[in-house]
Design a protein around this motif. Structure first.
Motif, PDB file in Angstrom:
ATOM      1  N   LYS A 101      -6.832  18.336  -0.934  1.00  0.00           N
ATOM      2  CA  LYS A 101      -7.864  17.335  -0.664  1.00  0.00           C
ATOM      3  C   LYS A 101      -7.304  16.378   0.371  1.00  0.00           C
ATOM      4  CE  LYS A 101      -9.534  17.705  -5.365  1.00  0.00           C
ATOM      5  NZ  LYS A 101      -9.697  17.045  -6.654  1.00  0.00           N
ATOM      6  N   LEU A 102      -8.196  15.743   1.122  1.00  0.00           N
ATOM      7  CA  LEU A 102      -7.758  14.829   2.169  1.00  0.00           C
ATOM      8  C   LEU A 102      -7.930  13.380   1.745  1.00  0.00           C
ATOM      9  CD1 LEU A 102      -9.249  16.529   5.353  1.00  0.00           C
ATOM     10  CD2 LEU A 102      -6.890  16.616   4.516  1.00  0.00           C
ATOM     11  N   GLY A 103      -6.954  12.574   2.116  1.00  0.00           N
ATOM     12  CA  GLY A 103      -7.006  11.145   1.886  1.00  0.00           C
ATOM     13  C   GLY A 103      -6.507  10.415   3.124  1.00  0.00           C
ATOM     14  N   ALA A 104      -6.795   9.136   3.180  1.00  0.00           N
ATOM     15  CA  ALA A 104      -6.334   8.306   4.292  1.00  0.00           C
ATOM     16  C   ALA A 104      -5.975   6.929   3.759  1.00  0.00           C
ATOM     17  CB  ALA A 104      -7.415   8.193   5.360  1.00  0.00           C
ATOM     18  N   SER A 105      -4.958   6.331   4.372  1.00  0.00           N
ATOM     19  CA  SER A 105      -4.555   4.985   3.969  1.00  0.00           C
ATOM     20  C   SER A 105      -4.276   4.140   5.206  1.00  0.00           C
ATOM     21  CB  SER A 105      -3.320   5.031   3.062  1.00  0.00           C
ATOM     22  OG  SER A 105      -2.207   5.538   3.754  1.00  0.00           O
ATOM     23  N   ALA A 106      -4.143   2.831   4.982  1.00  0.00           N
ATOM     24  CA  ALA A 106      -3.940   1.881   6.069  1.00  0.00           C
ATOM     25  C   ALA A 106      -2.767   0.964   5.763  1.00  0.00           C
ATOM     26  CB  ALA A 106      -5.207   1.046   6.276  1.00  0.00           C
ATOM     27  N   CYS A 107      -1.828   0.901   6.702  1.00  0.00           N
ATOM     28  CA  CYS A 107      -0.693  -0.006   6.601  1.00  0.00           C
ATOM     29  C   CYS A 107      -0.923  -1.101   7.642  1.00  0.00           C
ATOM     30  CB  CYS A 107       0.611   0.746   6.860  1.00  0.00           C
ATOM     31  SG  CYS A 107       2.071  -0.246   6.538  1.00  0.00           S
ATOM     32  N   VAL A 108      -1.331  -2.272   7.166  1.00  0.00           N
ATOM     33  CA  VAL A 108      -1.784  -3.351   8.046  1.00  0.00           C
ATOM     34  C   VAL A 108      -0.801  -4.512   8.011  1.00  0.00           C
ATOM     35  CG1 VAL A 108      -3.665  -4.976   8.490  1.00  0.00           C
ATOM     36  CG2 VAL A 108      -4.175  -2.674   7.662  1.00  0.00           C
ATOM     37  N   TRP A 109      -0.530  -5.053   9.184  1.00  0.00           N
ATOM     38  CA  TRP A 109       0.422  -6.160   9.334  1.00  0.00           C
ATOM     39  C   TRP A 109      -0.271  -7.392   9.894  1.00  0.00           C
ATOM     40  CZ3 TRP A 109       5.465  -5.691   7.768  1.00  0.00           C
ATOM     41  CH2 TRP A 109       5.872  -4.402   7.422  1.00  0.00           C
TER      42      TRP A 109
END
Length: 134
Positions: A7-15
């Motif tokens: 399955k596909l997932g996405a995440s965000a690393c925000v600064w």
């Protein structure tokens, strides 16, 4: 032997101001652990669009996500997820936790070692720092 499609997932690393945005998951399988905002990729959605959507849905934050900091495999027993983590800088919004988030915070890198994270998150944050020259 049957092959399982991940399955596909996405995440965000925000600064923002040398701090990274992290969330504490409210639901299983990682309830109580700290993570990056993210989730499932919906049908017809690009990985990058999913990262933007999940970031906003979970935190109310908009960011300039342009760089892929890594792709991570995560086995949850019932199946494997391939999670694309994008990184960038805060653009707008005040961090507010959604229903599936217990807590949310902007954290200095020096504080990260005291927290329990979901798999791969510390690596994703480290890679993100390098990509953004932080």
């Amino acid at each position: 032997m049957a092959q399982h499609v991940p399955k596909l997932g996405a995440s965000a690393c925000v600064w923002h101001s040398k701090r990274v945005l992290i969330i504490q998951r409210a639901n299983p399988p990682f309830a109580g652990l700290w993570s990056l905002p993210g989730g499932h990729v919906e049908a017809g959605e690009t990985l990058l669009a999913a990262a933007h959507r999940e970031l906003f849905e979970e935190t109310g934050i908009k960011a300039d996500l342009k760089k892929l900091s890594g792709v991570y495999s995560l086995d949850l027993g019932e199946g494997t997820y391939m999670i694309a983590c994008y990184t960038g800088r805060w653009i707008s919004g005040k961090a507010v936790a959604s229903d599936d988030v217990m807590a949310i915070r902007w954290t200095l890198p020096a504080e990260l070692g005291r927290l329990a994270f979901t798999p791969n998150v510390p690596d994703a944050i480290d890679r993100s720092r390098v990509l953004l020259n932080l």
